[in-house]
Design a protein around this motif. Structure first.
Motif, PDB file in Angstrom:
ATOM      1  N   SER A 164       0.749  -1.207   0.008  1.00 17.81           N
ATOM      2  CA  SER A 164      -0.088  -0.112  -0.009  1.00 17.81           C
ATOM      3  C   SER A 164       0.684   1.274  -0.031  1.00 17.81           C
ATOM      4  CB  SER A 164      -0.941   0.133   1.271  1.00 17.81           C
ATOM      5  OG  SER A 164      -1.454   1.278   1.368  1.00 17.81           O
ATOM      6  N   LYS A 165       0.185   2.310  -0.704  1.00 18.00           N
ATOM      7  CA  LYS A 165       1.072   3.701  -0.729  1.00 18.00           C
ATOM      8  C   LYS A 165       1.109   4.322   0.601  1.00 18.00           C
ATOM      9  CE  LYS A 165       2.873   2.962  -4.753  1.00 18.00           C
ATOM     10  NZ  LYS A 165       4.221   2.581  -4.989  1.00 18.00           N
ATOM     11  N   ASN A 166       0.025   3.717   1.568  1.00 23.16           N
ATOM     12  CA  ASN A 166      -0.021   4.356   2.771  1.00 23.16           C
ATOM     13  C   ASN A 166       0.442   3.434   3.850  1.00 23.16           C
ATOM     14  OD1 ASN A 166      -1.431   6.390   1.752  1.00 23.16           O
ATOM     15  ND2 ASN A 166      -3.370   5.255   1.573  1.00 23.16           N
ATOM     16  N   GLU A 167       1.360   2.431   3.279  1.00 23.27           N
ATOM     17  CA  GLU A 167       2.090   1.522   4.375  1.00 23.27           C
ATOM     18  C   GLU A 167       2.522   2.231   5.555  1.00 23.27           C
ATOM     19  OE1 GLU A 167       3.463  -2.473   5.305  1.00 23.27           O
ATOM     20  OE2 GLU A 167       1.950  -1.658   3.853  1.00 23.27           O
ATOM     21  N   LEU A 168       3.254   3.325   5.433  1.00 18.95           N
ATOM     22  CA  LEU A 168       4.156   3.923   6.579  1.00 18.95           C
ATOM     23  C   LEU A 168       3.500   5.334   6.769  1.00 18.95           C
ATOM     24  CD1 LEU A 168       7.860   2.973   5.397  1.00 18.95           C
ATOM     25  CD2 LEU A 168       6.070   1.591   7.090  1.00 18.95           C
ATOM     26  N   GLU A 169       2.147   5.595   6.517  1.00 19.36           N
ATOM     27  CA  GLU A 169       1.771   6.882   6.742  1.00 19.36           C
ATOM     28  C   GLU A 169       1.978   7.482   8.154  1.00 19.36           C
ATOM     29  OE1 GLU A 169      -2.346   7.180   5.837  1.00 19.36           O
ATOM     30  OE2 GLU A 169      -2.973   5.284   7.131  1.00 19.36           O
ATOM     31  N   LYS A 170       2.037   6.569   9.083  1.00 21.21           N
ATOM     32  CA  LYS A 170       2.135   6.855  10.541  1.00 21.21           C
ATOM     33  C   LYS A 170       3.630   7.316  10.810  1.00 21.21           C
ATOM     34  CE  LYS A 170      -2.131   5.155  12.328  1.00 21.21           C
ATOM     35  NZ  LYS A 170      -2.862   4.236  13.223  1.00 21.21           N
ATOM     36  N   LEU A 171       4.589   7.212   9.800  1.00 22.94           N
ATOM     37  CA  LEU A 171       6.065   7.187  10.242  1.00 22.94           C
ATOM     38  C   LEU A 171       6.464   8.549   9.643  1.00 22.94           C
ATOM     39  CD1 LEU A 171       8.926   5.984  10.867  1.00 22.94           C
ATOM     40  CD2 LEU A 171       8.732   5.266   8.728  1.00 22.94           C
ATOM     41  N   THR A 172       7.189   9.250  10.558  1.00 24.96           N
ATOM     42  CA  THR A 172       7.955  10.504  10.153  1.00 24.96           C
ATOM     43  C   THR A 172       9.384  10.508  10.302  1.00 24.96           C
ATOM     44  OG1 THR A 172       6.241  11.887  11.404  1.00 24.96           O
ATOM     45  CG2 THR A 172       8.013  12.999  10.552  1.00 24.96           C
ATOM     46  N   TYR A 173       9.972  10.641   8.887  1.00 26.76           N
ATOM     47  CA  TYR A 173      11.374  10.634   8.752  1.00 26.76           C
ATOM     48  C   TYR A 173      12.175  11.521   8.288  1.00 26.76           C
ATOM     49  CZ  TYR A 173      10.941  10.659   3.940  1.00 26.76           C
ATOM     50  OH  TYR A 173      10.908  11.011   2.492  1.00 26.76           O
ATOM     51  N   ALA A 174      13.417  11.604   8.491  1.00 26.28           N
ATOM     52  CA  ALA A 174      14.693  12.711   7.916  1.00 26.28           C
ATOM     53  C   ALA A 174      15.619  11.777   7.584  1.00 26.28           C
ATOM     54  CB  ALA A 174      14.796  13.631   8.801  1.00 26.28           C
ATOM     55  N   VAL A 175      16.242  12.184   6.375  1.00 23.53           N
ATOM     56  CA  VAL A 175      17.648  11.542   5.919  1.00 23.53           C
ATOM     57  C   VAL A 175      18.896  12.553   5.865  1.00 23.53           C
ATOM     58  CG1 VAL A 175      18.784  10.169   4.035  1.00 23.53           C
ATOM     59  CG2 VAL A 175      16.102   9.809   4.532  1.00 23.53           C
ATOM     60  N   PHE A 176      20.016  12.012   6.610  1.00 27.38           N
ATOM     61  CA  PHE A 176      21.084  12.774   6.364  1.00 27.38           C
ATOM     62  C   PHE A 176      22.181  12.073   5.817  1.00 27.38           C
ATOM     63  CE2 PHE A 176      25.226  14.398   7.603  1.00 27.38           C
ATOM     64  CZ  PHE A 176      25.179  15.618   7.775  1.00 27.38           C
ATOM     65  N   GLY A 177      22.496  12.449   4.357  1.00 31.24           N
ATOM     66  CA  GLY A 177      23.518  11.816   3.728  1.00 31.24           C
ATOM     67  C   GLY A 177      24.897  12.453   3.623  1.00 31.24           C
ATOM     68  N   LEU A 230      10.045  14.491   7.487  1.00 32.82           N
ATOM     69  CA  LEU A 230      10.178  15.781   8.594  1.00 32.82           C
ATOM     70  C   LEU A 230      10.883  17.070   8.049  1.00 32.82           C
ATOM     71  CD1 LEU A 230       9.804  16.486  11.705  1.00 32.82           C
ATOM     72  CD2 LEU A 230      11.738  15.588  12.168  1.00 32.82           C
ATOM     73  N   LEU A 231      11.993  16.588   7.272  1.00 30.82           N
ATOM     74  CA  LEU A 231      13.025  17.644   6.790  1.00 30.82           C
ATOM     75  C   LEU A 231      13.387  17.310   5.318  1.00 30.82           C
ATOM     76  CD1 LEU A 231      15.601  18.366   9.789  1.00 30.82           C
ATOM     77  CD2 LEU A 231      14.002  19.841   8.974  1.00 30.82           C
ATOM     78  N   PRO A 232      13.863  18.089   4.585  1.00 27.17           N
ATOM     79  CA  PRO A 232      14.213  17.960   3.228  1.00 27.17           C
ATOM     80  C   PRO A 232      15.580  17.060   3.482  1.00 27.17           C
ATOM     81  CG  PRO A 232      13.873  20.344   3.195  1.00 27.17           C
ATOM     82  CD  PRO A 232      13.560  19.767   4.734  1.00 27.17           C
ATOM     83  N   THR A 233      15.831  15.971   2.675  1.00 21.00           N
ATOM     84  CA  THR A 233      17.115  15.293   2.906  1.00 21.00           C
ATOM     85  C   THR A 233      18.315  16.176   2.598  1.00 21.00           C
ATOM     86  OG1 THR A 233      15.954  13.361   1.901  1.00 21.00           O
ATOM     87  CG2 THR A 233      18.370  13.383   1.931  1.00 21.00           C
ATOM     88  N   GLU A 234      19.145  15.892   3.695  1.00 21.06           N
ATOM     89  CA  GLU A 234      20.537  16.725   3.738  1.00 21.06           C
ATOM     90  C   GLU A 234      21.533  16.106   2.845  1.00 21.06           C
ATOM     91  OE1 GLU A 234      22.777  20.098   4.480  1.00 21.06           O
ATOM     92  OE2 GLU A 234      20.496  19.596   4.956  1.00 21.06           O
ATOM     93  N   LEU A 235      21.898  16.521   1.934  1.00 19.99           N
ATOM     94  CA  LEU A 235      22.939  16.052   1.169  1.00 19.99           C
ATOM     95  C   LEU A 235      24.294  16.821   1.282  1.00 19.99           C
ATOM     96  CD1 LEU A 235      21.248  16.094  -2.414  1.00 19.99           C
ATOM     97  CD2 LEU A 235      21.299  14.533  -0.631  1.00 19.99           C
ATOM     98  N   ALA A 236      24.802  16.279   2.563  1.00 25.48           N
ATOM     99  CA  ALA A 236      26.075  16.827   3.111  1.00 25.48           C
ATOM    100  C   ALA A 236      27.195  16.527   2.201  1.00 25.48           C
ATOM    101  CB  ALA A 236      26.429  16.107   4.553  1.00 25.48           C
ATOM    102  N   ASP A 237      28.195  17.384   1.896  1.00 25.78           N
ATOM    103  CA  ASP A 237      29.148  17.399   1.006  1.00 25.78           C
ATOM    104  C   ASP A 237      30.502  17.748   2.037  1.00 25.78           C
ATOM    105  OD1 ASP A 237      30.754  17.421  -1.133  1.00 25.78           O
ATOM    106  OD2 ASP A 237      30.051  19.281  -2.156  1.00 25.78           O
ATOM    107  N   GLU A 238      31.445  16.486   1.721  1.00 23.72           N
ATOM    108  CA  GLU A 238      32.503  16.660   2.490  1.00 23.72           C
ATOM    109  C   GLU A 238      33.656  17.384   1.742  1.00 23.72           C
ATOM    110  OE1 GLU A 238      34.459  12.903   2.917  1.00 23.72           O
ATOM    111  OE2 GLU A 238      34.612  12.693   0.791  1.00 23.72           O
ATOM    112  N   ASN A 239      33.253  17.888   0.265  1.00 27.23           N
ATOM    113  CA  ASN A 239      34.297  18.531  -0.470  1.00 27.23           C
ATOM    114  C   ASN A 239      34.100  19.898   0.007  1.00 27.23           C
ATOM    115  OD1 ASN A 239      35.780  19.852  -2.431  1.00 27.23           O
ATOM    116  ND2 ASN A 239      34.370  19.359  -4.168  1.00 27.23           N
ATOM    117  N   THR A 240      35.162  20.381   0.865  1.00 30.07           N
ATOM    118  CA  THR A 240      34.932  21.664   1.675  1.00 30.07           C
ATOM    119  C   THR A 240      35.082  22.944   0.574  1.00 30.07           C
ATOM    120  OG1 THR A 240      37.365  21.674   1.738  1.00 30.07           O
ATOM    121  CG2 THR A 240      36.015  20.897   3.691  1.00 30.07           C
ATOM    122  N   VAL A 241      35.670  22.676  -0.587  1.00 32.52           N
ATOM    123  CA  VAL A 241      36.007  23.681  -1.603  1.00 32.52           C
ATOM    124  C   VAL A 241      34.595  24.100  -2.094  1.00 32.52           C
ATOM    125  CG1 VAL A 241      36.727  24.329  -3.647  1.00 32.52           C
ATOM    126  CG2 VAL A 241      38.055  23.400  -1.974  1.00 32.52           C
TER     127      VAL A 241
END
Length: 700
Positions: A162-175, A204-215
């Motif tokens: 179901s497309k509502n399988e996880l409707e009660k779950l809130t999530y955020a991803v940090f990459g 909960l939040l937009p997925t954070e695409l963390a970049d280790e390339n400091t430049v």
């Protein structure tokens, strides 16, 4: 106690009785006590064994109590290649546990055996799931998260789910990722986000695409991204729960913000010279440990740091420092002494060995350096490769060009010398250290610019070499053969190395894992540039069984291309388990296998001969026959003569040049192939190291 043990006791008592009966020994008071003693031992062992079996039985019948998932709690899950995601997850767990009254659980994705049940439990209890995940080779998830991601992908495409399988779950991803890898940048984090949204979870939040390339990173590296994200997380957790995300709705901009941002970041951060290849979170396994020094910033304090520094939301402005707080912590834990913002020095294990009179490294055998007077350093911790056999486990930064803040050569040189002497000085009074060697060690005579990274990237490399030579310190510079222009412009060094890690384009890509798209063309150009250098040049071949040990014909062709003075062939050093590499002891060739390889290579190169051997390092040296004079090899270096020639070269602005033949010296008999010593200096005492759980495998 095992059954065998108490049966042994009973058998011993019975044997004693039979023995006495057989020989007809007369009974005495002593004998009267002996038999009861055996019986007592038997009864004790029996009782202990029965008690242990009882406890084991009770334990096996008592299932391990799972953690009760409280409603509206927070679960922090992570999957890390080498430590960054684990560090961020742990830091988030510590912070939320202290700040919130809600239940907070830390979960390694490797421990999730049933992803479906795990996610359904999270949804059932209306929990918030925070996922920290990095992207591994060729845009694959970390090994610990393969099963979890596979389930998500199947669920997202299965019409029965179901497309509502996880409707009660809130999530955020940090990459955790690196924009140098272009289309592979944070691909796994994006995929986790997409799949969760597909089966109804609320973002909960937009997925954070963390970049280790400091430049290129808009926040100065992974730590900056983490600081910004945690600030948003705190606000989001204190706000009302988000609405259900419907990615099928084209008008939903909030829901798909992470994907849009990710694509835009990838587009903006790409570079024509950078390769779509591998992705990792790039730090050491020690990343999850406690801070080891006051100069390392806590992750929780990074928010204030970001707000009060010049780091802005655009990559414009002054150059940024190469070493971020997280990288600094990782390198310092490994024993590096960092200098300024991009350099480092570390004590080689062979330096310690020679201080104790236990022998020097192969460069002592091949070229006559004094290992206890050798400083191993680098002016650039950054590298353009991620070699599978890197003994630093890729805890250093990566880059294809110099775009960081730059320290002057005098600062780098003096900082390296001062820190090296501090490390040598620690050995005062250490048992086994020879006083005269210690005194000599406080006078550096050699510098191995090969510690980690790519030294030739440093913009002031020629100035640094000139300062070393002015102090009568020889220069051994190693390059990974990706910067041909820098090789051409390099001033004379005592000995210039090029790492020739493979002989074909395919195997070089597999072993070195380079960032450049045109890595093979750059590699060949570096070898051609080497041919035009007048001073001593060396090919360094690292044999990795199963990768490059069958490429003898191709290696011979590469030798003709660069015509080096010497060819070092060394079996790869196994540096322990690492998530950054799948090498094992099975990839380490035996010394006799290296000898066989070298002999076969020598047969195809008539202008070279087998000169030296250092069995201790699993290493041999092929030398151009021009260094064999009157039947004697001259692979050693006359260092005083070199400094005279280098000084004259500088004084005449390069008009008075010199070649490798002008500062050669006779190789002692013990260092030559075929000697009984097999390359071990007879003035020292061979030390056979005992097997231990951890070894210091560092060295050049």
């Amino acid at each position: 106690m095992s059954v065998d043990l108490y049966l042994f006791a009973a058998g011993s008592a019975l044997t004693a009785l039979l023995f006495y009966a057989f020989i007809g020994v007369q009974w005495s008071i002593w004998h009267m006590f002996t038999i009861p003693l055996y019986i007592i031992i038997f009864l004790v062992f029996s009782s202990l064994s029965a008690l242990k079996r009882f406890k084991s039985s009770v334990k096996s019948k008592t299932p391990r109590k799972p953690i009760v998932q409280e409603k509206n709690g927070i679960t922090i899950a992570f999957a890390s290649v080498k430590g960054n995601c684990r560090t961020f997850a742990q830091s988030t767990y510590d912070k939320l546990s202290n700040d919130l009254t809600r239940q907070v659980i830390l979960q390694d994705l490797a421990d999730i055996t049933d992803p479906e049940e795990f996610l359904q439990t999270q949804a059932k209890n209306q929990r918030t799931l925070l996922i920290f995940i990095s992207t591994y080779e060729d845009a694959t998830p970390p090994p610990s998260a393969k099963w979890f991601l596979m389930h998500l992908q199947e669920a997202a495409t299965d019409f029965r789910v179901s497309k509502n399988e996880l409707e009660k779950l809130t999530y955020a991803v940090f990459g955790c990722g690196n924009s140098l890898y272009r289309d592979n940048f944070n691909k796994v984090a994006k995929e986790v986000d997409r799949c969760l949204a597909e089966i109804g979870a609320k973002r909960l939040l937009p997925t954070e695409l963390a970049d280790e390339n400091t430049v290129k990173s808009t926040y100065g590296g992974l730590e900056g991204h983490y600081s910004k994200w945690t600030s948003q997380l705190k606000t989001a957790l204190e706000s009302p729960k988000p609405e259900k995300c419907d990615c099928s709705n084209n008008n939903s901009t909030t829901c798909c913000q992470s994907t849009t941002n990710g694509e835009q970041a990838t587009k903006n951060d790409s570079d024509d010279n950078e390769q779509e290849r591998i992705e990792s979170d790039d730090d050491d396994e020690a990343g999850g440990c406690k801070n080891g020094g006051d100069d390392v910033m806590d992750l929780e304090d990074m928010g204030d740091y970001i707000e009060n520094t010049s780091i802005t939301k655009t990559p414009k402005g002054p150059p940024k420092e190469m070493v971020t707080p997280l990288i600094r912590k990782s390198l310092e834990k490994q024993g590096y002494k960092l200098i300024g913002s991009h350099s480092g020095v570390k004590l080689c294990r062979w330096t310690k060995s020679m201080l104790r009179g236990r022998g020097g490294c192969y460069k002592h055998t091949f070229y006559g350096i004094e290992s206890h007077r050798c400083m191993e350093t680098t002016p650039s911790l950054a590298c353009a490769n991620k070699c599978v056999f890197c003994w630093r486990h890729h805890s250093n930064p990566v880059g294809t060009s110099w775009q960081w803040k730059t320290d002057d050569a005098q600062t780098v040189c003096q900082g390296a010398i001062d820190n090296h002497y501090k490390m040598i000085n620690i050995f005062k009074g250490v048992p086994g250290v020879l006083p005269h060697r210690l005194a000599e060690g406080m006078q550096i005579r050699h510098c191995a610019l090969s510690l980690v990274g790519e030294p030739i990237m440093y913009p002031h490399i020629n100035e640094l070499i000139d300062i070393l030579h002015s102090k009568n310190i020889s220069s051994f510079l190693v390059t990974n053969a990706q910067f041909p222009d820098e090789i051409k412009s390099l001033e004379p060094v005592t000995q210039l190395y090029v790492s020739v890690d493979a002989a074909t384009k395919e195997s070089l890509k597999k072993i070195d894992r380079p960032l450049f798209r045109d890595f093979w063309e750059r590699f060949l150009a570096c070898l051609r540039a080497l041919k035009d250098k007048g001073q001593r040049t060396v090919y360094r071949l690292t044999l990795v069984k199963g990768y490059n040990t069958e490429e003898i014909e191709q290696y011979a062709k590469l030798v003709e291309l660069g015509d080096p003075d010497f060819i070092e062939v060394k079996g790869v050093t196994y540096c322990g388990d690492s998530s950054a590499s799948n090498l094992t002891m099975a990839n380490v060739p035996w010394h006799e296998e290296v000898v066989t390889f070298v002999r076969l290579l020598c047969e195809r190169l008539p202008q070279y001969g087998l000169a030296c051997e250092h069995e201790h390092s699993n290493c041999l040296l092929l030398a151009n026959t021009k260094f064999q004079i009157d039947g004697k090899w001259h692979t050693w270096i006359d260092y005083e003569r070199f400094h005279e020639l280098a000084a004259r070269h500088k004084a005449t602005d390069g008009k008075e040049s010199f070649t490798s033949l002008d500062y050669m010296a006779v190789t002692p008999d013990w260092a030559v192939v075929g000697s009984n010593e097999r390359g071990f200096d007879p003035q020292d005492t061979r030390w056979h190291r005992k097997a231990t759980a951890k070894k210091d495998l560092s060295g050049c």
